[in-house]
Design a protein around this motif. Structure first.
Motif, mmCIF file in Angstrom:
data_model
loop_
_atom_site.group_PDB
_atom_site.id
_atom_site.type_symbol
_atom_site.label_atom_id
_atom_site.label_comp_id
_atom_site.label_asym_id
_atom_site.label_seq_id
_atom_site.Cartn_x
_atom_site.Cartn_y
_atom_site.Cartn_z
ATOM 1 N N ASN A 145 43.588 45.491 44.179
ATOM 2 C CA ASN A 145 42.164 45.501 43.875
ATOM 3 C C ASN A 145 41.763 46.966 43.860
ATOM 4 O OD1 ASN A 145 39.323 45.671 44.146
ATOM 5 N ND2 ASN A 145 39.227 43.642 45.069
ATOM 6 N N GLN A 171 42.801 44.079 39.897
ATOM 7 C CA GLN A 171 41.561 43.326 39.994
ATOM 8 C C GLN A 171 40.394 44.297 40.176
ATOM 9 O OE1 GLN A 171 43.811 42.428 43.080
ATOM 10 N NE2 GLN A 171 45.159 41.905 41.362
ATOM 11 N N HIS A 254 41.118 37.088 41.187
ATOM 12 C CA HIS A 254 40.217 37.732 42.136
ATOM 13 C C HIS A 254 39.177 36.684 42.505
ATOM 14 C CE1 HIS A 254 37.084 41.099 43.090
ATOM 15 N NE2 HIS A 254 37.532 40.499 44.171
#
Length: 368
Positions: A145, A171, A254
């Motif tokens: 992420n 993400q 996500h």
């Protein structure tokens, strides 16, 4: 004094001298150990140590039962069960605190009661304490992420290239940073796709690419929105990676964020809806080999993920070193960035060094 009396006196003197010599003789290691055992037995046989520290003993038993019966804690009130399970490994920190209290009170009952939480914690997490990784692997996958507020997306991209991953899932790609990642990753990863805010970069060809609806937009008005509008905030995709060992289905997701609120408790509505949708997609997947990469906003101890964990294994739990905490990046206390596999074997799993994101990247090598 008769001869008999003189003989008795000599025996008493010799006996006294012999006893004095024994007293001056230093204790051996075995003697010291036996003396310590005798002292413990003497203390344990007295009623006072068992009567002291009953509050610490009760707290130790409560801690052990909480960890042992965590699956029975209801979610009806503020998702309390899921909240406890998300941070379950950290409940072990209460053991040394209670032990210190038990020793301070010199309480035999509290020390004995602590055996329950110790044994329960070890049965749950003892297997994660060692290094379960081994060298090798046919393919290395990584997930990160990258953070919408990442101040250095170019540096993050270079760090991810240096990881040597063959397949890379990202993400929280913002529209502003997307071009930077595409430019910085292009040379190392000639194949890529971005679907909304998630993307997949690969050294190997990609095919069968499509978004996956994890129901981030839910309700009567969701069906009325055009596809191009929904795609701007799409948060999951599916693709096939062509490997030398055959096709590999890769999912990137996500899931919705969770919140802890004093009034509402552990808010997981959006995430749990996404978990269920993702679980159905994996159930319907025709490929025998599947990898799920992403920020799932939850730990695999959380019962909410049963629909996924019943089908897939955590690479970190099978082949990692330790717990593999990934968030927050500065001082990770929980693993919410996951690599889950089905039909392939994890060889090693690890958490990569921090980048400019508030998450740390995770990587795993898998074999067929």
């Amino acid at each position: 004094m008769t001869d008999n009396e003189r003989g008795q006196t000599m025996v008493r003197v010799e006996t006294a001298e012999s006893g004095q010599g024994d007293a001056e003789r230093p204790d051996t290691g075995a003697g010291t150990w036996r003396a310590a055992v005798r002292r413990v037995i003497r203390i344990g046989s007295r009623p006072e140590p068992w009567r002291r520290g009953l509050v610490f003993a009760a707290l130790a038993l409560l801690l052990g039962l909480l960890m042992l019966l965590h699956a029975r804690i209801p979610n009806r009130v503020g998702n309390l069960g899921s909240l406890v399970e998300s941070f379950l490994p950290w409940f072990g920190l209460f053991v040394p605190v209670l032990l210190a209290g038990a020793l301070w009170r010199r309480s035999a009952s509290a020390v004995t009661a602590l055996l329950l939480p110790v044994m329960v914690w070890l049965s749950l997490f003892g297997g994660l304490l060692g290094d379960r990784s081994r060298p090798g692997g046919d393919l290395t996958v990584a997930s990160h992420n990258v953070g919408a507020d990442n101040p250095d997306p170019a540096g993050t991209a270079r760090d991810l290239v240096a990881s040597g991953a063959d397949v890379l899932a990202l993400q929280e790609l913002s529209q502003q940073a997307r071009g930077t990642y595409e430019r910085e990753l292009a040379r190392a990863y000639p194949h890529h796709t971005v679907q909304g805010t998630v993307g997949l970069w690969s050294k190997l060809p990609l095919s069968a690419i499509r978004p996956v609806d994890i129901q981030m937009d839910y309700g009567p008005l969701a069906a009325t929105k055009p596809t191009d509008v929904k795609m701007t905030y799409n948060r999951a995709l599916r693709a096939t990676v062509a490997t030398d060992q055959g096709p590999l289905a890769v999912y990137v997701a996500h899931l919705g964020s969770v919140r802890v609120n004093p009034r509402a408790g552990f808010g997981t509505v959006h995430r749990d809806r996404g978990v269920q949708a993702l679980g159905r997609a994996i159930t319907a997947e025709r490929s025998e080999r599947v990898v799920l990469l992403g920020d799932l906003n939850g730990t695999m101890d959380d019962r909410a993920f049963d629909g996924i964990t019943s089908q897939m294994r955590s690479a970190q739990e099978v082949a990692g070193d330790g717990f593999g905490f990934s968030w927050p990046a500065g001082f990770p206390v929980v693993r919410i960035d996951q690599i889950l596999v089905k039909g392939v074997e994890p060889v090693n799993a690890r958490v990569l060094p921090a980048t400019g994101s508030d998450h740390r990247p995770v990587a795993a090598a898998i074999s067929w």
